[in-house]
Design an enzyme around this catalytic site. Structure first.
Site, PDB file in Angstrom:
ATOM      1  N   ARG A 157       0.834  -1.211   0.000  1.00  0.00           N
ATOM      2  CA  ARG A 157       0.000   0.000   0.000  1.00  0.00           C
ATOM      3  C   ARG A 157       0.865   1.256   0.000  1.00  0.00           C
ATOM      4  NH1 ARG A 157      -4.260  -0.705   4.721  1.00  0.00           N
ATOM      5  NH2 ARG A 157      -4.956   1.353   3.988  1.00  0.00           N
ATOM      6  N   VAL A 205      -5.245   7.035   5.523  1.00  0.00           N
ATOM      7  CA  VAL A 205      -3.861   6.940   6.004  1.00  0.00           C
ATOM      8  C   VAL A 205      -2.878   7.231   4.873  1.00  0.00           C
ATOM      9  CG1 VAL A 205      -4.474   5.290   7.810  1.00  0.00           C
ATOM     10  CG2 VAL A 205      -3.806   4.440   5.539  1.00  0.00           C
ATOM     11  N   HIS A 213      -6.962   7.866  11.871  1.00  0.00           N
ATOM     12  CA  HIS A 213      -6.524   6.462  11.833  1.00  0.00           C
ATOM     13  C   HIS A 213      -5.033   6.319  11.529  1.00  0.00           C
ATOM     14  CE1 HIS A 213     -10.979   5.339  10.910  1.00  0.00           C
ATOM     15  NE2 HIS A 213     -10.797   5.648  12.170  1.00  0.00           N
ATOM     16  N   CYS A 222      12.771  -3.144  15.899  1.00  0.00           N
ATOM     17  CA  CYS A 222      13.023  -1.852  16.555  1.00  0.00           C
ATOM     18  C   CYS A 222      14.460  -1.830  17.073  1.00  0.00           C
ATOM     19  CB  CYS A 222      12.036  -1.690  17.711  1.00  0.00           C
ATOM     20  SG  CYS A 222      12.403  -0.354  18.841  1.00  0.00           S
ATOM     21  N   CYS A 249      14.206  -1.663  21.287  1.00  0.00           N
ATOM     22  CA  CYS A 249      13.860  -2.806  22.146  1.00  0.00           C
ATOM     23  C   CYS A 249      13.811  -4.130  21.392  1.00  0.00           C
ATOM     24  CB  CYS A 249      12.498  -2.551  22.792  1.00  0.00           C
ATOM     25  SG  CYS A 249      11.120  -2.807  21.662  1.00  0.00           S
ATOM     26  N   SER A 294     -18.372   5.677   3.639  1.00  0.00           N
ATOM     27  CA  SER A 294     -19.590   4.845   3.705  1.00  0.00           C
ATOM     28  C   SER A 294     -20.246   4.948   5.073  1.00  0.00           C
ATOM     29  CB  SER A 294     -19.205   3.384   3.435  1.00  0.00           C
ATOM     30  OG  SER A 294     -18.230   2.972   4.401  1.00  0.00           O
ATOM     31  N   ASN A 332     -20.955  12.000  -1.675  1.00  0.00           N
ATOM     32  CA  ASN A 332     -20.554  10.594  -1.734  1.00  0.00           C
ATOM     33  C   ASN A 332     -21.113   9.965  -3.012  1.00  0.00           C
ATOM     34  OD1 ASN A 332     -19.097   8.672   0.057  1.00  0.00           O
ATOM     35  ND2 ASN A 332     -20.923   7.445  -0.338  1.00  0.00           N
TER      36      ASN A 332
HETATM   37  C1  BV8 Z   1     -12.236   0.673  18.351  1.00  0.00           C
HETATM   38  C2  BV8 Z   1      -6.556   2.346   9.383  1.00  0.00           C
HETATM   39  C3  BV8 Z   1     -12.315   0.127  20.597  1.00  0.00           C
HETATM   40  C4  BV8 Z   1      -5.901   1.073   9.003  1.00  0.00           C
HETATM   41  C5  BV8 Z   1      -8.950   1.914   9.774  1.00  0.00           C
HETATM   42  C6  BV8 Z   1     -19.754   0.113  17.185  1.00  0.00           C
HETATM   43  C7  BV8 Z   1     -20.565  -0.638  16.390  1.00  0.00           C
HETATM   44  C8  BV8 Z   1     -19.987  -1.630  15.551  1.00  0.00           C
HETATM   45  C9  BV8 Z   1     -18.604  -1.839  15.500  1.00  0.00           C
HETATM   46  C10 BV8 Z   1     -17.813  -1.071  16.281  1.00  0.00           C
HETATM   47  C11 BV8 Z   1     -18.378  -0.119  17.126  1.00  0.00           C
HETATM   48  N1  BV8 Z   1     -17.358   0.468  17.777  1.00  0.00           N
HETATM   49  C12 BV8 Z   1     -16.187  -0.088  17.383  1.00  0.00           C
HETATM   50  C13 BV8 Z   1     -16.451  -1.028  16.474  1.00  0.00           C
HETATM   51  C14 BV8 Z   1     -15.480  -1.855  15.824  1.00  0.00           C
HETATM   52  C15 BV8 Z   1     -14.782  -1.165  14.637  1.00  0.00           C
HETATM   53  C16 BV8 Z   1     -15.776  -0.847  13.560  1.00  0.00           C
HETATM   54  O1  BV8 Z   1     -16.271   0.249  13.425  1.00  0.00           O
HETATM   55  N2  BV8 Z   1     -16.011  -1.901  12.731  1.00  0.00           N
HETATM   56  C17 BV8 Z   1     -16.897  -1.717  11.553  1.00  0.00           C
HETATM   57  C18 BV8 Z   1     -16.324  -2.567  10.411  1.00  0.00           C
HETATM   58  C19 BV8 Z   1     -18.312  -2.073  11.885  1.00  0.00           C
HETATM   59  N3  BV8 Z   1     -14.081   0.041  15.055  1.00  0.00           N
HETATM   60  C20 BV8 Z   1     -12.825  -0.143  15.558  1.00  0.00           C
HETATM   61  O2  BV8 Z   1     -12.297  -1.219  15.697  1.00  0.00           O
HETATM   62  C21 BV8 Z   1     -12.095   1.121  15.986  1.00  0.00           C
HETATM   63  N4  BV8 Z   1     -11.475   0.897  17.268  1.00  0.00           N
HETATM   64  O3  BV8 Z   1     -13.433   0.704  18.332  1.00  0.00           O
HETATM   65  O4  BV8 Z   1     -11.502   0.425  19.457  1.00  0.00           O
HETATM   66  C22 BV8 Z   1     -11.431   0.254  21.719  1.00  0.00           C
HETATM   67  C23 BV8 Z   1     -11.607   1.361  22.519  1.00  0.00           C
HETATM   68  C24 BV8 Z   1     -10.824   1.452  23.678  1.00  0.00           C
HETATM   69  C25 BV8 Z   1      -9.873   0.444  23.960  1.00  0.00           C
HETATM   70  C26 BV8 Z   1      -9.707  -0.650  23.090  1.00  0.00           C
HETATM   71  C27 BV8 Z   1     -10.477  -0.737  21.931  1.00  0.00           C
HETATM   72  C28 BV8 Z   1     -10.912   1.423  15.017  1.00  0.00           C
HETATM   73  C29 BV8 Z   1     -11.452   1.759  13.670  1.00  0.00           C
HETATM   74  C30 BV8 Z   1     -10.271   2.179  12.744  1.00  0.00           C
HETATM   75  C31 BV8 Z   1      -9.714   1.021  11.964  1.00  0.00           C
HETATM   76  N5  BV8 Z   1      -8.697   1.463  11.013  1.00  0.00           N
HETATM   77  N6  BV8 Z   1      -7.965   2.346   8.944  1.00  0.00           N
HETATM   78  C32 BV8 Z   1      -5.721   0.912   7.510  1.00  0.00           C
HETATM   79  O5  BV8 Z   1      -6.172   1.802   6.746  1.00  0.00           O
HETATM   80  O6  BV8 Z   1      -5.114  -0.075   7.119  1.00  0.00           O
HETATM   81  S1  BV8 Z   1     -10.595   1.958   9.252  1.00  0.00           S
HETATM   82  C33 BV8 Z   1     -10.507   2.102   7.508  1.00  0.00           C
HETATM   83  O7  BV8 Z   1     -11.735   1.591   7.040  1.00  0.00           O
HETATM   84  C34 BV8 Z   1     -10.438   3.509   6.967  1.00  0.00           C
HETATM   85  O8  BV8 Z   1      -9.588   4.336   7.729  1.00  0.00           O
HETATM   86  C35 BV8 Z   1     -11.893   3.955   7.048  1.00  0.00           C
HETATM   87  O9  BV8 Z   1     -12.199   4.424   8.326  1.00  0.00           O
HETATM   88  C36 BV8 Z   1     -12.640   2.652   6.832  1.00  0.00           C
HETATM   89  C37 BV8 Z   1     -13.131   2.564   5.427  1.00  0.00           C
HETATM   90  O10 BV8 Z   1     -14.274   3.360   5.391  1.00  0.00           O
HETATM   91  P1  BV8 Z   1     -14.369   4.546   4.277  1.00  0.00           P
HETATM   92  O11 BV8 Z   1     -13.175   5.407   4.349  1.00  0.00           O
HETATM   93  O12 BV8 Z   1     -15.705   5.125   4.452  1.00  0.00           O
HETATM   94  O13 BV8 Z   1     -14.229   3.746   2.891  1.00  0.00           O
HETATM   95  P2  BV8 Z   1     -15.292   2.755   2.238  1.00  0.00           P
HETATM   96  O14 BV8 Z   1     -14.531   2.023   1.192  1.00  0.00           O
HETATM   97  O15 BV8 Z   1     -16.028   2.016   3.280  1.00  0.00           O
HETATM   98  O16 BV8 Z   1     -16.364   3.747   1.531  1.00  0.00           O
HETATM   99  C38 BV8 Z   1     -15.930   4.603   0.517  1.00  0.00           C
HETATM  100  C39 BV8 Z   1     -17.167   5.414   0.152  1.00  0.00           C
HETATM  101  O17 BV8 Z   1     -16.743   6.357  -0.854  1.00  0.00           O
HETATM  102  C40 BV8 Z   1     -18.281   4.563  -0.453  1.00  0.00           C
HETATM  103  O18 BV8 Z   1     -19.521   4.947   0.131  1.00  0.00           O
HETATM  104  C41 BV8 Z   1     -18.245   4.935  -1.938  1.00  0.00           C
HETATM  105  O19 BV8 Z   1     -19.530   5.002  -2.503  1.00  0.00           O
HETATM  106  C42 BV8 Z   1     -17.666   6.343  -1.908  1.00  0.00           C
HETATM  107  N7  BV8 Z   1     -16.902   6.719  -3.102  1.00  0.00           N
HETATM  108  C43 BV8 Z   1     -16.132   5.917  -3.891  1.00  0.00           C
HETATM  109  N8  BV8 Z   1     -15.534   6.673  -4.868  1.00  0.00           N
HETATM  110  C44 BV8 Z   1     -15.934   7.976  -4.649  1.00  0.00           C
HETATM  111  C45 BV8 Z   1     -16.800   7.994  -3.516  1.00  0.00           C
HETATM  112  N9  BV8 Z   1     -17.366   9.120  -3.042  1.00  0.00           N
HETATM  113  C46 BV8 Z   1     -17.067  10.286  -3.706  1.00  0.00           C
HETATM  114  N10 BV8 Z   1     -16.226  10.350  -4.789  1.00  0.00           N
HETATM  115  C47 BV8 Z   1     -15.658   9.221  -5.297  1.00  0.00           C
HETATM  116  N11 BV8 Z   1     -14.868   9.307  -6.364  1.00  0.00           N
HETATM  117 ZN    ZN Z   2      10.687  -0.878  20.448  1.00  0.00          ZN
END
Ligand code: BV8
Ligand code: ZN
Length: 247
Positions: free
Chosen positions: A70, A103, A119, A147, A150, A189, A213
């Site tokens: 990536r 990211v 993120h 690292c 460590c 999304s 969107n």
């Molecule tokens: C956490 C970095 C807790 C890594 C990412 C409540 C309910 C349900 C689930 C949960 C909840 N709370 C927490 C969760 C779990 C989870 C979650 O939300 N799961 C989902 C799948 C249901 N959340 C977590 O795990 C979060 N952490 O809750 O920790 C905690 C708290 C305290 C102590 C311990 C633990 C962490 C979430 C972050 C994860 N990391 N990214 C990497 O990138 O590798 S998330 C990653 O996916 C992205 O950063 C982004 O956030 C997400 C993707 O979503 P979008 O960016 O919206 O992209 P997507 O493809 O989905 O949609 C694109 C849209 O664009 C589409 O609608 C499309 O139509 C549109 N589009 C396309 N082309 C265009 C366009 N629009 C306009 N123009 C265009 N040209």
């Molecule tokens: Zn280290």
């Protein structure tokens, strides 16, 4: 593309605007969104499977290589007119805060400085044990680089599923959403939490919500204005209509 006169006057008069972006804003730069199926070696994996501490514990080299792949993909692309339009808005609105889930670093490359990377950033690497950030690491090794402090494994400085967001970034994002006059949700999304709740927090505080969107999302019913199309086409037209025409 016509924009409602009341939206144009609202944006001309607003003093605090917050924009949240997702993978869709980088799609026109040639980066796949999370919804888009992965290609090649990675086609068999769902992003949320690889972007997790469990996956890294199970097979650190696989996850490391996915991020190396990536990073190369991001190196090969440039910001698109959507990114530049947001950088332009930052110059026109007294207080403009850009919150991104991406990211890829393309907003920074386009010139946005008041940027909250919720993120993390794929170009940064840190130790999985002691969190030390490192500028240099070998990508061509059989194993995951370690690292120098460590000996722990290095990993991308991004937030994985199941991991908490950086507290200061999250607090700044929530504060911005709760105190803005206008909230833009662009190319996301609205599935991943807690990022997806920011627009609703703004809506509940009386902010005007604008969604841009390619398709409707769970936010659409709450949006005061919803434009379904490409952000790289709509945002430049909006900037022209609000801040260039008739000024
Ligand atoms: C956490 C970095 C807790 C890594 C990412 C409540 C309910 C349900 C689930 C949960 C909840 N709370 C927490 C969760 C779990 C989870 C979650 O939300 N799961 C989902 C799948 C249901 N959340 C977590 O795990 C979060 N952490 O809750 O920790 C905690 C708290 C305290 C102590 C311990 C633990 C962490 C979430 C972050 C994860 N990391 N990214 C990497 O990138 O590798 S998330 C990653 O996916 C992205 O950063 C982004 O956030 C997400 C993707 O979503 P979008 O960016 O919206 O992209 P997507 O493809 O989905 O949609 C694109 C849209 O664009 C589409 O609608 C499309 O139509 C549109 N589009 C396309 N082309 C265009 C366009 N629009 C306009 N123009 C265009 N040209
Ligand atoms: Zn280290």
């Amino acid at each position: 593309m016509n924009f409602a006169p009341e939206l144009i006057s609202l944006l001309r008069g607003t003093s605090k605007l917050v924009a949240l972006t997702g993978a869709g804003v980088s799609q026109e730069s040639g980066l796949r969104t999370f919804r888009d199926a992965q290609t090649g070696l990675w086609a068999q994996y769902k992003p949320e499977e690889l972007a997790s501490p469990e996956a890294f514990r199970r097979d650190p080299k696989l996850v490391w290589d996915w991020y190396a792949w990536r990073r190369e993909a991001v190196k090969g692309v440039r910001p698109n007119p959507g990114h530049y339009a947001l950088a332009e808005m930052a110059k026109r609105v007294p207080e403009f805060i850009l919150i991104t889930q991406n990211v890829d670093g393309l907003h920074h490359m386009a010139g946005n400085r008041k940027l909250i990377e919720l993120h993390g950033n794929i170009q940064r690497v840190r130790c999985a044990e002691c969190y030390t950030l490192t500028e240099t690491w070998g990508d061509d090794t059989e194993s995951v680089p370690q690292c120098l402090v460590c000996g722990g494994l290095l990993r991308p400085d991004v937030v994985w599923f199941g991991e908490p967001l950086p507290r200061d970034q999250l607090e700044a994002a929530v504060e911005a959403a709760r105190t803005c006059e206008v909230f833009f949700s662009i190319g996301t999304s609205g599935v991943v939490q807690p990022a997806a709740s920011l627009a609703f927090a703004a809506h509940n505080r009386g902010a005007v919500v604008v969604e841009i969107n390619a398709e409707p999302t769970p936010l659409t019913p709450k949006a005061n204005y919803a434009f379904h199309g490409k952000s790289g086409e709509i945002l430049p037209k909006l900037v022209t209509a609000v801040w260039e025409n008739g000024r």
